[in-house]
Scaffold this motif. Sequence first.
Motif, short mmCIF file in Angstrom:
data_model
loop_
_atom_site.label_atom_id
_atom_site.label_comp_id
_atom_site.label_asym_id
_atom_site.label_seq_id
_atom_site.Cartn_x
_atom_site.Cartn_y
_atom_site.Cartn_z
N LYS A 71 -23.81 -21.08 15.01
CA LYS A 71 -23.41 -19.67 14.98
C LYS A 71 -23.74 -19.03 13.64
O LYS A 71 -24.21 -17.89 13.57
CB LYS A 71 -21.92 -19.54 15.29
CG LYS A 71 -21.57 -19.81 16.75
CD LYS A 71 -20.10 -19.59 17.02
CE LYS A 71 -19.74 -19.84 18.48
NZ LYS A 71 -20.41 -18.89 19.38
N ASN A 72 -23.50 -19.76 12.55
CA ASN A 72 -23.80 -19.22 11.22
C ASN A 72 -25.29 -18.96 11.06
O ASN A 72 -25.70 -17.93 10.51
CB ASN A 72 -23.32 -20.19 10.14
CG ASN A 72 -21.82 -20.21 9.99
OD1 ASN A 72 -21.13 -19.31 10.45
ND2 ASN A 72 -21.30 -21.25 9.35
N CYS A 73 -26.10 -19.89 11.53
CA CYS A 73 -27.56 -19.76 11.41
C CYS A 73 -28.07 -18.56 12.20
O CYS A 73 -28.81 -17.72 11.69
CB CYS A 73 -28.24 -21.05 11.88
SG CYS A 73 -30.04 -20.97 11.86
N ILE A 74 -27.67 -18.48 13.46
CA ILE A 74 -28.15 -17.40 14.33
C ILE A 74 -27.65 -16.04 13.83
O ILE A 74 -28.41 -15.06 13.81
CB ILE A 74 -27.67 -17.62 15.78
CG1 ILE A 74 -28.25 -18.93 16.34
CG2 ILE A 74 -28.07 -16.44 16.66
CD1 ILE A 74 -29.73 -18.95 16.51
N SER A 75 -26.41 -15.98 13.40
CA SER A 75 -25.87 -14.70 12.92
C SER A 75 -26.55 -14.25 11.64
O SER A 75 -26.74 -13.04 11.41
CB SER A 75 -24.35 -14.80 12.72
OG SER A 75 -24.03 -15.75 11.70
N THR A 76 -26.93 -15.20 10.80
CA THR A 76 -27.65 -14.86 9.57
C THR A 76 -29.00 -14.23 9.89
O THR A 76 -29.39 -13.21 9.31
CB THR A 76 -27.86 -16.11 8.70
OG1 THR A 76 -26.60 -16.61 8.27
CG2 THR A 76 -28.70 -15.79 7.46
N ILE A 77 -29.71 -14.83 10.82
CA ILE A 77 -31.01 -14.29 11.21
C ILE A 77 -30.84 -12.91 11.85
O ILE A 77 -31.59 -11.97 11.56
CB ILE A 77 -31.74 -15.24 12.18
CG1 ILE A 77 -31.99 -16.59 11.50
CG2 ILE A 77 -33.06 -14.63 12.65
CD1 ILE A 77 -32.56 -17.65 12.43
N LYS A 78 -29.84 -12.77 12.72
CA LYS A 78 -29.59 -11.48 13.37
C LYS A 78 -29.25 -10.42 12.33
O LYS A 78 -29.72 -9.27 12.41
CB LYS A 78 -28.44 -11.63 14.37
CG LYS A 78 -28.05 -10.34 15.08
CD LYS A 78 -29.12 -9.89 16.06
CE LYS A 78 -28.74 -8.54 16.72
NZ LYS A 78 -27.48 -8.62 17.48
N SER A 79 -28.45 -10.79 11.34
CA SER A 79 -28.07 -9.85 10.29
C SER A 79 -29.27 -9.45 9.45
O SER A 79 -29.44 -8.27 9.09
CB SER A 79 -26.99 -10.47 9.40
OG SER A 79 -26.66 -9.63 8.33
N ASN A 80 -30.14 -10.42 9.13
CA ASN A 80 -31.30 -10.15 8.29
C ASN A 80 -32.38 -9.37 9.00
O ASN A 80 -33.03 -8.48 8.42
CB ASN A 80 -31.91 -11.46 7.78
CG ASN A 80 -31.03 -12.17 6.77
OD1 ASN A 80 -30.05 -11.61 6.28
ND2 ASN A 80 -31.37 -13.41 6.45
#
Length: 297
Positions: A71-80
């Motif tokens: 979740k942290n990885c995917i949310s980071t990419i989505k945020s960026n």
Amino acid sequence: MTTSEQQHRTKRIALVTGCSSGIGKELARALNAQSDIRVYATARRLQSIRDLENEGMVILELDVTDAKSIKNCISTIKSNEGRIDILVNNAGITHYSPAIELPDKDARDIIDTNFFGLINVTNEAAKIMVDQRSGLVVQIGSVSGLVSNPFSSMYCASKAAVHAWSDALRMELAPFGVKVVIVQPGAVKSELANNAIPEMNQRLESTGTLYERIREYIVKRSTYAVDRGMPAKDFAERTINAVLRANPPAHYVTAPLSMQMRILYHLPASITDYILSYVAGLHKLAEMVRRESNEQK
């Protein structure tokens, strides 16, 4: 907005799992060679992929067996980036072992990483792709998921599960413009096999295996990819070129032994069993067991 910012925003965003070495690292590089793709390379240990950061990729920590990490990885990419266009599920492990002698923990680790890890990463990324009505999911399976090989049963089982699940996923995501490709390589030189071989040798030496008398066959079978497999760089470049087509194949097969295994898949089980058992030395073991049984009568 500067020209650099405009170019950044027009690039497709790719996430690759299991980039610490071998196939995963080369898949990330092959994607990064595409001028219109920005690559997020991931691994459990960031230090193992610092070289990819130096090559212009973004690196993130990702343990596919940890829901929070996913979740942290995917949310980071989505945020960026606001999107994910390509997901390449490569992270995986294997163990060479007789089926009934593989410890339960090792068996569960294989399934958790190769199957449930892939599922959980796909589920998170696919939600974004569905919302944007486009995307490509690339599952790195194996021809071993078509035809099971002696002494790698749990790895074969995990890849068969990946194939079956992903075939259903392909149909379910199609209405939303999301494509799913299952890559089924044959023998590819990688750290996956290199890392499993010493562990397999240790297991054979310490467990009093039923298969001690054909150890040389087991070792030879497990080192095939190391000795005669396709270089990971060649495999990655071929695979990325194939899956990035406008209409990619549902199944992509490449590397030594891939076509032979697909042929075996369509043959009667009696023929397939005979061929694979012979290669694995099980014919020799069967002769020894018969001889011993006769002597005891």
